[in-house]
Write a protein that holds these residues in place. Structure first.
Motif, mmCIF file in Angstrom:
data_model
loop_
_atom_site.group_PDB
_atom_site.id
_atom_site.type_symbol
_atom_site.label_atom_id
_atom_site.label_comp_id
_atom_site.label_asym_id
_atom_site.label_seq_id
_atom_site.Cartn_x
_atom_site.Cartn_y
_atom_site.Cartn_z
ATOM 1 N N UNK A 21 18.206 0.107 13.194
ATOM 2 C CA UNK A 21 17.044 0.473 14.006
ATOM 3 C C UNK A 21 17.367 1.503 15.088
ATOM 4 N N UNK A 22 18.641 1.701 15.376
ATOM 5 C CA UNK A 22 19.030 2.659 16.399
ATOM 6 C C UNK A 22 19.145 4.081 15.860
ATOM 7 N N UNK A 23 19.873 4.253 14.729
ATOM 8 C CA UNK A 23 20.131 5.606 14.232
ATOM 9 C C UNK A 23 19.607 5.854 12.811
ATOM 10 N N UNK A 24 19.048 4.845 12.181
ATOM 11 C CA UNK A 24 18.460 4.928 10.828
ATOM 12 C C UNK A 24 19.483 5.105 9.709
ATOM 13 N N UNK A 25 20.761 4.823 9.968
ATOM 14 C CA UNK A 25 21.789 4.897 8.927
ATOM 15 C C UNK A 25 21.788 3.616 8.098
ATOM 16 N N UNK A 26 22.455 3.668 6.959
ATOM 17 C CA UNK A 26 22.571 2.501 6.082
ATOM 18 C C UNK A 26 23.414 1.417 6.749
ATOM 19 N N UNK A 27 23.210 0.183 6.314
ATOM 20 C CA UNK A 27 23.967 -0.951 6.826
ATOM 21 C C UNK A 27 24.871 -1.500 5.733
ATOM 22 N N UNK A 28 26.079 -1.866 6.097
ATOM 23 C CA UNK A 28 27.051 -2.407 5.154
ATOM 24 C C UNK A 28 27.399 -3.838 5.543
ATOM 25 N N UNK A 29 27.758 -4.645 4.556
ATOM 26 C CA UNK A 29 28.197 -6.008 4.832
ATOM 27 C C UNK A 29 29.505 -5.984 5.604
ATOM 28 N N UNK A 45 28.130 2.616 16.017
ATOM 29 C CA UNK A 45 29.087 1.518 16.173
ATOM 30 C C UNK A 45 28.432 0.152 16.349
ATOM 31 N N UNK A 46 27.168 0.009 15.957
ATOM 32 C CA UNK A 46 26.489 -1.268 16.138
ATOM 33 C C UNK A 46 26.659 -2.180 14.930
ATOM 34 N N UNK A 47 26.672 -3.485 15.204
ATOM 35 C CA UNK A 47 26.738 -4.508 14.160
ATOM 36 C C UNK A 47 25.684 -5.560 14.490
ATOM 37 N N UNK A 48 24.973 -6.007 13.469
ATOM 38 C CA UNK A 48 23.866 -6.943 13.637
ATOM 39 C C UNK A 48 24.205 -8.273 12.984
ATOM 40 N N UNK A 58 17.843 -6.291 16.068
ATOM 41 C CA UNK A 58 17.405 -5.938 17.417
ATOM 42 C C UNK A 58 18.553 -5.220 18.118
ATOM 43 N N UNK A 59 18.314 -4.005 18.551
ATOM 44 C CA UNK A 59 19.361 -3.212 19.197
ATOM 45 C C UNK A 59 19.896 -3.926 20.435
ATOM 46 N N UNK A 60 19.014 -4.585 21.189
ATOM 47 C CA UNK A 60 19.444 -5.291 22.401
ATOM 48 C C UNK A 60 20.390 -6.448 22.102
ATOM 49 N N UNK A 61 20.357 -6.988 20.885
ATOM 50 C CA UNK A 61 21.211 -8.116 20.531
ATOM 51 C C UNK A 61 22.359 -7.712 19.613
#
Length: 66
Positions: A21-29, A45-48, A58-61
């Motif tokens: 949700x921050x940069x619209x890039x793909x997410x990996x496991x 550098x975010x991880x959800x 959620x970017x805040x979390x």
């Protein structure tokens, strides 16, 4: 869940459309510091975290990876 399923157990059709949700890039496991499943952004550098099979996008979390 089968042994070859991703650790996150998210449906494949959903995995294809999920984006950071921050940069619209793909997410990996990935795995968090406590070996918990998470989705890691391939662009920033975010991880959800994933709670009971539901990604918390959620970017805040989000956790910042080093």
């Amino acid at each position: 869940m089968r042994e070859d399923d991703p650790v996150t157990a998210i449906e494949s059709w959903l995995r294809e459309i999920l984006r950071c949700p921050s940069c619209r890039s793909a997410l990996a496991d990935g795995q968090g510091p406590e070996s918990t499943p998470e989705l890691q952004c391939t662009g920033c550098s975010l991880a959800y975290r994933i709670d009971d099979g539901i990604p918390v996008l959620l970017v805040d979390e989000a956790r910042t990876r080093s």
